[in-house]
Design a protein around this motif. Structure first.
Motif, short mmCIF file in Angstrom:
data_model
loop_
_atom_site.label_atom_id
_atom_site.label_comp_id
_atom_site.label_asym_id
_atom_site.label_seq_id
_atom_site.Cartn_x
_atom_site.Cartn_y
_atom_site.Cartn_z
N PRO A 60 -47.93 -43.14 4.80
CA PRO A 60 -48.47 -42.49 3.52
C PRO A 60 -47.19 -41.52 3.70
CG PRO A 60 -49.49 -43.65 5.37
CD PRO A 60 -48.73 -44.10 5.85
N GLU A 61 -46.95 -40.87 4.72
CA GLU A 61 -46.00 -39.95 4.49
C GLU A 61 -45.25 -39.90 3.24
OE1 GLU A 61 -47.45 -41.46 7.45
OE2 GLU A 61 -48.49 -39.91 7.63
N ASN A 62 -44.31 -40.62 3.25
CA ASN A 62 -43.55 -40.61 2.36
C ASN A 62 -43.74 -41.45 1.22
OD1 ASN A 62 -42.83 -43.40 2.75
ND2 ASN A 62 -41.75 -43.76 4.04
N HIS A 63 -44.75 -41.55 0.66
CA HIS A 63 -45.06 -42.13 -0.51
C HIS A 63 -44.76 -43.48 -1.11
CE1 HIS A 63 -47.03 -38.36 -1.82
NE2 HIS A 63 -46.39 -37.98 -0.82
N GLY A 64 -44.31 -43.95 0.02
CA GLY A 64 -43.34 -45.67 -0.18
C GLY A 64 -41.79 -45.88 -0.23
N PHE A 65 -41.69 -44.87 0.23
CA PHE A 65 -39.90 -44.46 -0.56
C PHE A 65 -39.41 -44.35 0.65
CE2 PHE A 65 -36.25 -41.31 -1.06
CZ PHE A 65 -36.01 -42.39 -2.77
N PHE A 66 -38.95 -45.65 0.33
CA PHE A 66 -38.24 -45.88 1.61
C PHE A 66 -36.57 -46.76 0.99
CE2 PHE A 66 -38.77 -51.15 2.31
CZ PHE A 66 -40.01 -51.04 1.59
N SER A 67 -36.39 -47.19 -0.13
CA SER A 67 -35.00 -47.44 -0.42
C SER A 67 -34.62 -46.99 -1.43
CB SER A 67 -34.99 -49.37 -1.37
OG SER A 67 -36.12 -49.34 -2.31
N ASN A 68 -32.97 -47.07 -1.79
CA ASN A 68 -31.83 -45.97 -2.51
C ASN A 68 -31.95 -46.79 -4.38
OD1 ASN A 68 -31.55 -45.02 0.01
ND2 ASN A 68 -29.61 -46.28 0.83
N PRO A 69 -32.80 -46.01 -4.97
CA PRO A 69 -32.43 -45.88 -5.98
C PRO A 69 -31.17 -45.27 -6.23
CG PRO A 69 -34.17 -44.97 -5.75
CD PRO A 69 -33.44 -44.38 -4.75
N GLY A 70 -30.50 -45.87 -7.71
CA GLY A 70 -28.67 -45.04 -7.70
C GLY A 70 -28.83 -44.91 -9.39
N PHE A 71 -27.75 -44.38 -9.62
CA PHE A 71 -27.95 -44.04 -11.44
C PHE A 71 -26.31 -43.57 -11.28
CE2 PHE A 71 -29.50 -40.50 -9.46
CZ PHE A 71 -28.87 -39.44 -10.15
N ILE A 72 -26.13 -44.42 -12.70
CA ILE A 72 -24.33 -44.05 -12.80
C ILE A 72 -24.97 -43.11 -14.53
CG2 ILE A 72 -22.55 -45.60 -13.98
CD1 ILE A 72 -24.07 -48.11 -12.40
N VAL A 73 -24.05 -42.03 -14.45
CA VAL A 73 -23.89 -41.14 -15.62
C VAL A 73 -22.70 -41.81 -16.96
CG1 VAL A 73 -23.89 -39.07 -16.86
CG2 VAL A 73 -25.05 -39.67 -14.50
N THR A 74 -22.56 -42.72 -17.85
CA THR A 74 -21.82 -43.11 -18.50
C THR A 74 -21.87 -41.53 -19.94
OG1 THR A 74 -23.30 -44.15 -20.35
CG2 THR A 74 -22.54 -45.49 -17.93
N SER A 75 -20.90 -42.11 -20.85
CA SER A 75 -21.12 -41.08 -21.91
C SER A 75 -22.01 -41.27 -22.87
CB SER A 75 -19.48 -41.26 -22.49
OG SER A 75 -19.35 -43.21 -23.34
N GLU A 76 -22.43 -42.90 -22.35
CA GLU A 76 -23.64 -43.22 -23.81
C GLU A 76 -24.90 -43.04 -23.34
OE1 GLU A 76 -24.90 -47.43 -25.31
OE2 GLU A 76 -22.86 -47.34 -25.74
N GLY A 77 -25.08 -42.97 -21.56
CA GLY A 77 -26.10 -43.06 -20.64
C GLY A 77 -26.43 -43.05 -19.51
N VAL A 78 -27.97 -42.78 -19.03
CA VAL A 78 -27.91 -43.07 -17.47
C VAL A 78 -28.50 -44.81 -17.47
CG1 VAL A 78 -28.81 -42.88 -15.70
CG2 VAL A 78 -28.26 -40.59 -17.22
N VAL A 79 -27.17 -45.57 -15.87
CA VAL A 79 -27.92 -46.73 -15.87
C VAL A 79 -28.62 -46.42 -14.78
CG1 VAL A 79 -26.80 -48.95 -15.48
CG2 VAL A 79 -25.58 -47.70 -17.34
N VAL A 80 -29.86 -47.28 -14.73
CA VAL A 80 -30.43 -47.21 -13.24
C VAL A 80 -30.64 -48.23 -12.52
CG1 VAL A 80 -32.74 -46.63 -12.64
CG2 VAL A 80 -31.74 -45.19 -14.12
#
Ligand SMILES: [Zn+2]
Length: 335
Positions: A60-80
């Motif tokens: 409950p404390e971490n709101h279910g956040f227990f894995s790592n999202p990632g993102f890549i900032v390219t010249s065209e936009g962001v890949v999640v």
């Protein structure tokens, strides 16, 4: 697309049953848990980021956040990569992306079908209705078979309903491994472990890894982690084989895992040693007629377990399950 249209579309996409526990007949009665607090992103290289979840399990404390999202900032936009396990987490990821760039999200990739790695798709489709969401065909199949409701119910139960309001939003484009995607100035190479002897399985049969060659980064999903959690969908022999292969292939790379801290290929090496220690001992003691229960203390006495794996989250509670899964795989390997 307005909210009414979005909900209707999702209903068509996944079947109305997926919506019943979360939405009343009138959409104005939508029950949505509050936003989750920001977790700052870590920069891995010029273009590559990830958001490290501190906890190994949903609470409950971490709101279910227990894995790592990632993102890549390219010249065209962001890949999640890995949009999180709920609409609230997906929205939190979007806020972190906004701190780094105002470019749009142009692609989402789901590394496999475990719910913490794709249920956040909801937030990205709401923000970018036409965004392509890629996954392996086995991920599509599992979601069709009900993985969405299964994981949502589980997360709601263990987080005191912190993911309430999340709509099961499946991927919409297929990646099988071997593809090279070009997003603006950035090339992405997609990897999927293929070895029919072990049912193409490492952590699951659906794992995708995303390599960013010009950054020397590879997002590895759950194929390796320093955490003992869920072996039920994977293969010991597939994992050992894949880890040996990828240590050679990704020498010099930084690995961004779905759980835990980023590292170099030592992460693959540790995963290989962990799975190999269990597998080799299970094979030996099985032939001597020992039960999994009797194998456990002997495996725990191995140097790698004592010195390394015993420090990983889940060691005390879950090692026994890993041994049972290895015994099952060993038995089925004899037929
Ligand atoms: Zn997983």
């Amino acid at each position: 697309m307005d909210r009414r249209e979005f909900i209707r579309m999702m209903g068509l996409a996944v079947g109305a049953t997926a919506l019943t526990p979360l939405y009343a007949a009138d959409e104005d009665m939508v029950v949505k848990a509050p936003p989750m607090p920001d977790v700052p992103a870590t920069q891995l290289s010029e273009k590559c980021w990830y958001i490290r979840a501190k906890d190994p399990e949903p609470t409950p404390e971490n709101h279910g956040f227990f894995s790592n999202p990632g993102f890549i900032v390219t010249s065209e936009g962001v890949v999640v990569l890995e949009p999180g396990g709920s609409v609230q987490i997906g929205e939190m990821i979007l806020r972190q992306i906004r701190k780094v760039t105002d470019k749009p999200v142009v692609m989402v990739i789901n590394t496999h079908y475990h719910g913490d790695h794709w249920l956040g798709n909801h937030a990205f489709v709401e923000a970018y209705p036409d965004v392509p969401i890629y996954a392996h065909p086995a991920t599509f199949q599992k979601i069709k078979d009900g993985a969405g409701d299964f994981w949502l119910n589980f997360f709601n139960r263990v987080t005191n309903n912190a993911v309430m309001g999340t709509i099961v939003t499946p991927p919409n484009k297929v990646l099988k491994g071997g593809e090279v995607l070009k997003v603006g100035d950035t090339e992405l190479r997609i990897h999927h472990y293929s070895n029919p002897d072990y049912e193409d399985r490492v952590h699951t049969e659906s794992d995708l890894m995303v390599e960013v060659p010009d950054q020397k980064i590879v997002y590895i999903g759950d194929v390796a982690m320093r955490r003992i959690a869920n072996a039920a969908d994977g293969s010991f022999r597939g994992t050992i084989d894949a880890m040996q292969r990828w240590q050679k292939q990704f020498a010099g790379y930084t690995l961004s895992p779905g759980h835990g801290h980023h590292d170099d290929i030592q992460l693959f090496k540790d995963q290989e040693l962990f799975f190999k220690t269990i597998w080799d001992n299970v094979a030996k003691y099985y032939e001597e007629g020992l039960s999994p229960f009797e194998m456990k203390p002997k495996i725990m006495a191995e140097p790698f377990m004592q010195q390394v794996a015993s420090k990983w989250p889940g060691y005390q509670s879950t090692l026994g399950k890993f041994i049972s899964v290895a015994v099952q795989e060993y038995e089925s390997s004899m037929f």
